[in-house]
Structure formats: C-alpha cells, structure tokens
Design a protein around this motif. Sequence first.
Motif, PDB file in Angstrom:
ATOM      1  N   CYS A 126       6.283  -1.917   9.724  1.00 50.38           N
ATOM      2  CA  CYS A 126       5.020  -1.486  10.327  1.00 50.38           C
ATOM      3  C   CYS A 126       5.288  -0.561  11.516  1.00 50.38           C
ATOM      4  CB  CYS A 126       4.222  -2.709  10.779  1.00 50.38           C
ATOM      5  SG  CYS A 126       2.538  -2.292  11.265  1.00 50.38           S
ATOM      6  N   ASP A 140       2.449   2.696  15.913  1.00 52.35           N
ATOM      7  CA  ASP A 140       1.067   3.171  16.067  1.00 52.35           C
ATOM      8  C   ASP A 140       0.090   2.366  15.210  1.00 52.35           C
ATOM      9  OD1 ASP A 140       2.207   4.427  13.755  1.00 52.35           O
ATOM     10  OD2 ASP A 140       0.602   5.926  13.779  1.00 52.35           O
ATOM     11  N   LYS A 141       0.513   1.987  14.008  1.00 54.44           N
ATOM     12  CA  LYS A 141      -0.353   1.171  13.142  1.00 54.44           C
ATOM     13  C   LYS A 141      -0.442  -0.261  13.673  1.00 54.44           C
ATOM     14  CE  LYS A 141      -0.838   4.398   9.929  1.00 54.44           C
ATOM     15  NZ  LYS A 141      -2.062   5.097   9.658  1.00 54.44           N
ATOM     16  N   LYS A 187      -3.036  -0.451  16.525  1.00 55.58           N
ATOM     17  CA  LYS A 187      -4.419  -0.035  16.283  1.00 55.58           C
ATOM     18  C   LYS A 187      -5.353  -1.225  16.056  1.00 55.58           C
ATOM     19  CE  LYS A 187      -7.228   3.087  13.588  1.00 55.58           C
ATOM     20  NZ  LYS A 187      -7.256   4.179  12.649  1.00 55.58           N
ATOM     21  N   LYS A 188      -6.434  -1.226  16.810  1.00 56.30           N
ATOM     22  CA  LYS A 188      -7.525  -2.168  16.569  1.00 56.30           C
ATOM     23  C   LYS A 188      -8.595  -1.381  15.834  1.00 56.30           C
ATOM     24  CE  LYS A 188     -10.594  -5.490  18.818  1.00 56.30           C
ATOM     25  NZ  LYS A 188     -11.040  -6.073  17.632  1.00 56.30           N
ATOM     26  N   LEU A 189      -8.974  -1.846  14.682  1.00 53.29           N
ATOM     27  CA  LEU A 189      -9.919  -1.110  13.857  1.00 53.29           C
ATOM     28  C   LEU A 189     -11.293  -1.072  14.509  1.00 53.29           C
ATOM     29  CD1 LEU A 189      -8.879  -2.426  10.345  1.00 53.29           C
ATOM     30  CD2 LEU A 189      -8.170  -0.320  11.486  1.00 53.29           C
ATOM     31  N   SER A 222      -5.312  -6.360  16.818  1.00 58.88           N
ATOM     32  CA  SER A 222      -4.293  -5.471  16.262  1.00 58.88           C
ATOM     33  C   SER A 222      -3.196  -6.291  15.590  1.00 58.88           C
ATOM     34  CB  SER A 222      -3.678  -4.621  17.375  1.00 58.88           C
ATOM     35  OG  SER A 222      -2.905  -5.437  18.249  1.00 58.88           O
ATOM     36  N   LEU A 261      -4.435  -5.786   7.270  1.00 59.07           N
ATOM     37  CA  LEU A 261      -4.607  -4.708   8.247  1.00 59.07           C
ATOM     38  C   LEU A 261      -3.712  -3.512   7.933  1.00 59.07           C
ATOM     39  CD1 LEU A 261      -5.015  -6.744  11.543  1.00 59.07           C
ATOM     40  CD2 LEU A 261      -6.720  -5.235  10.490  1.00 59.07           C
ATOM     41  N   LYS A 262      -2.517  -3.779   7.444  1.00 62.17           N
ATOM     42  CA  LYS A 262      -1.661  -2.674   7.008  1.00 62.17           C
ATOM     43  C   LYS A 262      -2.322  -1.945   5.847  1.00 62.17           C
ATOM     44  CE  LYS A 262       2.767  -3.232   6.508  1.00 62.17           C
ATOM     45  NZ  LYS A 262       4.001  -3.867   6.001  1.00 62.17           N
ATOM     46  N   GLN A 314      -5.043   0.441   6.587  1.00 59.98           N
ATOM     47  CA  GLN A 314      -4.561   1.612   7.316  1.00 59.98           C
ATOM     48  C   GLN A 314      -3.691   2.515   6.425  1.00 59.98           C
ATOM     49  OE1 GLN A 314      -3.500   1.109  11.634  1.00 59.98           O
ATOM     50  NE2 GLN A 314      -3.508  -1.065  11.055  1.00 59.98           N
TER      51      GLN A 314
END
Length: 172
Positions: free
Chosen positions: A26, A29-30, A33-35, A42, A159-160, A163
């Motif tokens: 991962c 930056d990913k 990140k909080k969507l 995150s 979450l990955k 993104q």
Amino acid sequence: MADVKTTLREQMQTLHSILEAAIGDCPQDKAAKKLPGSAINSIRAIYAHTIFGEDGLLNGLMRGQKPVYFAGGWADKIGLEMPQGAMEPNWDISLDLDLFRQYASEVYKATYDYLDTATDADLEKIVDAGFAPPMPARSFVANILAWHVATHQGEISALKGVQGLDGLVLTH
C-alpha cells in the motif's frame, strides 16, 4: 491445552500474514487518504489501531505487562500517543508504514511467545476488557483478538480496492 495453543497460534499467524499482505504493497499516499464523505478512517489509522489494539489488549490487559510499544522503545521511534479504547472516527495520524510494520512484527512475536508459553491456567484466566462479556483468555484470543485483526484487514483491503488498488493479493 496444547492443541488449543497450537490452533490459536496458527490462527493468529495466518491473520497476521493476511493483514501484512494487505498493507505491504500500500503506497503511503493511498494509506493516508480518508475518503470524502465516508465514516471510515484512513488505511494507516485502521492499521495502527489494529496493532495498538493487539498490543494493549494482549500485553497490557491479559499479561499485565507493559505493551511492546513502550517496553521496546517504539513510542520514541514512532512518536504517536498509543490510544486507549475505541478508534475515533476522524483519527488522523502521520505514520511511516515501514517503521510501524517493524513494531507490528514485534507485537506479533509477543503474541506468539504468549501462546507458546501460556499455561493451562493462563488460558483459563478470565479476561474482562469492559467492552465484551468476561471470558477465558483462550476465548478472548480466538474471539476478540482474531476477530479484530480479520475485520480491520477486510476494511484495509476494501479501502485499497475503492482507490483502484488490488485489495488483497495472496500468493501460494
């Protein structure tokens, strides 16, 4: 209890391996990140919460020792305050994932050491975390610690995926 200890150790090893597979590729930056518009933290906050939780619950609560985070000098290296209790929905942390994964490895080792050396009496000792019914340590490991790692690994993988990354790639 030897079979119970072996089963618990194998279960935790497998779950740790899957969590590390999810976090291992991962990008920072990913992970940070909080969507927008979401009520989920995150990736790095979820990962940190998972590791802090295992360390605090197993080493602090169950074993009555200093968590690895303090005993191993990780607090000074990582520089985060170890949270107590549930994860706040907007917990935003700065985290070097590579360094934190080294700490996670030490937490895993402490878990395996406990499971390797726990006596029958240790595994029967009642654990009262305050957020679940009191239960024997063996059940706490199987039902709370294992569930915690598995659940948060799933969140990280999801979450990955949203993104644009592969959520979880397992190789045999």
